[in-house]
Scaffold this active site. Structure first.
Site, PDB file in Angstrom:
ATOM      1  N   GLU A  36       0.799  -1.215   0.000  1.00  0.00           N
ATOM      2  CA  GLU A  36       0.000   0.000   0.000  1.00  0.00           C
ATOM      3  C   GLU A  36       0.840   1.276   0.000  1.00  0.00           C
ATOM      4  O   GLU A  36       0.315   2.368  -0.210  1.00  0.00           O
ATOM      5  CB  GLU A  36      -0.970  -0.009   1.186  1.00  0.00           C
ATOM      6  CG  GLU A  36      -2.071  -1.051   1.017  1.00  0.00           C
ATOM      7  CD  GLU A  36      -3.121  -1.004   2.109  1.00  0.00           C
ATOM      8  OE1 GLU A  36      -2.870  -0.357   3.134  1.00  0.00           O
ATOM      9  OE2 GLU A  36      -4.181  -1.620   1.919  1.00  0.00           O
ATOM     10  N   GLU A  49       6.738 -21.601   9.143  1.00  0.00           N
ATOM     11  CA  GLU A  49       7.160 -20.684  10.207  1.00  0.00           C
ATOM     12  C   GLU A  49       8.217 -21.302  11.122  1.00  0.00           C
ATOM     13  O   GLU A  49       8.898 -20.584  11.856  1.00  0.00           O
ATOM     14  CB  GLU A  49       5.962 -20.241  11.036  1.00  0.00           C
ATOM     15  CG  GLU A  49       5.354 -21.319  11.914  1.00  0.00           C
ATOM     16  CD  GLU A  49       4.251 -20.755  12.798  1.00  0.00           C
ATOM     17  OE1 GLU A  49       4.358 -20.936  14.018  1.00  0.00           O
ATOM     18  OE2 GLU A  49       3.294 -20.146  12.284  1.00  0.00           O
TER      19      GLU A  49
END
Length: 307
Positions: free
Chosen positions: A91, A122
């Site tokens: 963004e 992870e």
């Protein structure tokens, strides 16, 4: 004979994995009471972030300094944390007209993990380092490690590699005294408490991380001259909505009418910052562009220099 699971013992010590006494009976509550309980927990997030503001400000100064010296802001995380980092990164380009390479989001499991859970990603300590090496991490960059639990191996591996590379590192986690925070130059730890739904760290922990990321990127871009007053004067007007926004920004910054704003934007190739400078100074396009360049893109500085 008792068998102890070390991971289970670690989880039992994490605030983010604790049981919330205020929502023990949420499964028997009415719909309104369920959403009220969640909302009540959400009210704890902003104050928890507020307690971290000095650390967030230190982090912003590190990031702003890195960007001024040719570095990048790099977010790394797994699961929800990784997706939030990518969201903030992507963004920045349309909001502040910066290159896609300036703010980068790296997630355990790669692009697939943006939409789908990648089992075990992870837990790979080494891959955290490899993924940063893959984007050619340099000492000029700043790496922000995101992990609600503060124990994600992928993130601790990334931060360890970043420090070896000479980067400034920032850790964002919601459990104190955890490896992600201990591995960072700046530790940001909003203590939001146990989730309404035990261990569902996409909730309060995720909201806290989003608030922190909003501050890190927005405050950094403000310090880079990407705003004038509180207007997004470097917005990239690439579609009808953003062109209308750019027109409105020029009008708000200069108190001019729509026709004047439209004409200035046409002269300025739809660059709101340059259009504002044209309206406020009366300069021609090339002179205004040169002045803005001389002031490193800081509109307020350009206006002051013109006066």
């Amino acid at each position: 004979m008792n068998h102890h699971d070390p991971l289970l013992e670690q989880l039992n010590q994490l605030i983010s994995e604790g049981r919330n006494p205020d929502t023990l009976h949420i499964d028997t509550a009415s719909t309104l009471d369920i959403v009220t309980a969640i909302n009540t927990e959400d009210h704890k997030v902003a104050p928890a972030v507020a307690a971290c503001l000095p650390d967030i400000a230190r982090a912003v100064d590190y990031i702003a300094d890195a960007l001024q010296n040719g570095g990048r802001l790099i977010y790394t995380g797994a699961g929800t944390s990784g997706r939030l980092g990518i969201l903030d990164a992507v963004e920045c380009r349309p909001t502040f007209s910066v290159p896609d390479t300036l703010v980068v989001g790296v997630i355990a499991g790669g692009k697939t993990a943006i939409e789908h859970a990648v089992e075990g990603a992870e837990d790979d300590h080494g891959q955290g380092a490899l993924d940063l090496a893959d984007i050619r991490l340099s000492a000029h960059d700043v790496v922000v490690g995101l992990s609600a639990s503060g124990r994600t191996p992928y993130v601790t591996g990334a931060l360890a590699y970043a420090r070896q590379t000479g980067c400034k590192t920032i850790g964002v986690a919601c459990s104190p005294n955890t490896p992600v925070l201990q591995a960072a130059d700046v530790a940001i730890c909003p203590l939001v408490g146990p989730e309404a739904l035990t261990g569902s760290t996409r909730m309060k922990s995720g909201t806290a991380q989003k608030l922190v990321l909003n501050m890190l990127s927005t405050a950094t871009m403000i310090k880079q001259g990407k705003t004038y007053q509180n207007l997004m004067v470097d917005v990239n007007a690439t579609n009808h909505k953003l062109k209308a926004r750019a027109r409105r920004i020029v009008m708000q910054a200069t108190d001019c009418d729509e026709a004047t704003a439209t004409d200035a934007l046409q002269q300025a190739d739809q660059q709101a910052k340059l259009a504002i400078l044209l309206v406020l100074t009366g300069l021609d396009v090339e002179s205004a562009r040169t002045l803005l360049s001389q002031q490193n893109g800081y509109l307020r500085h350009a206006l002051k220099a013109h006066c």
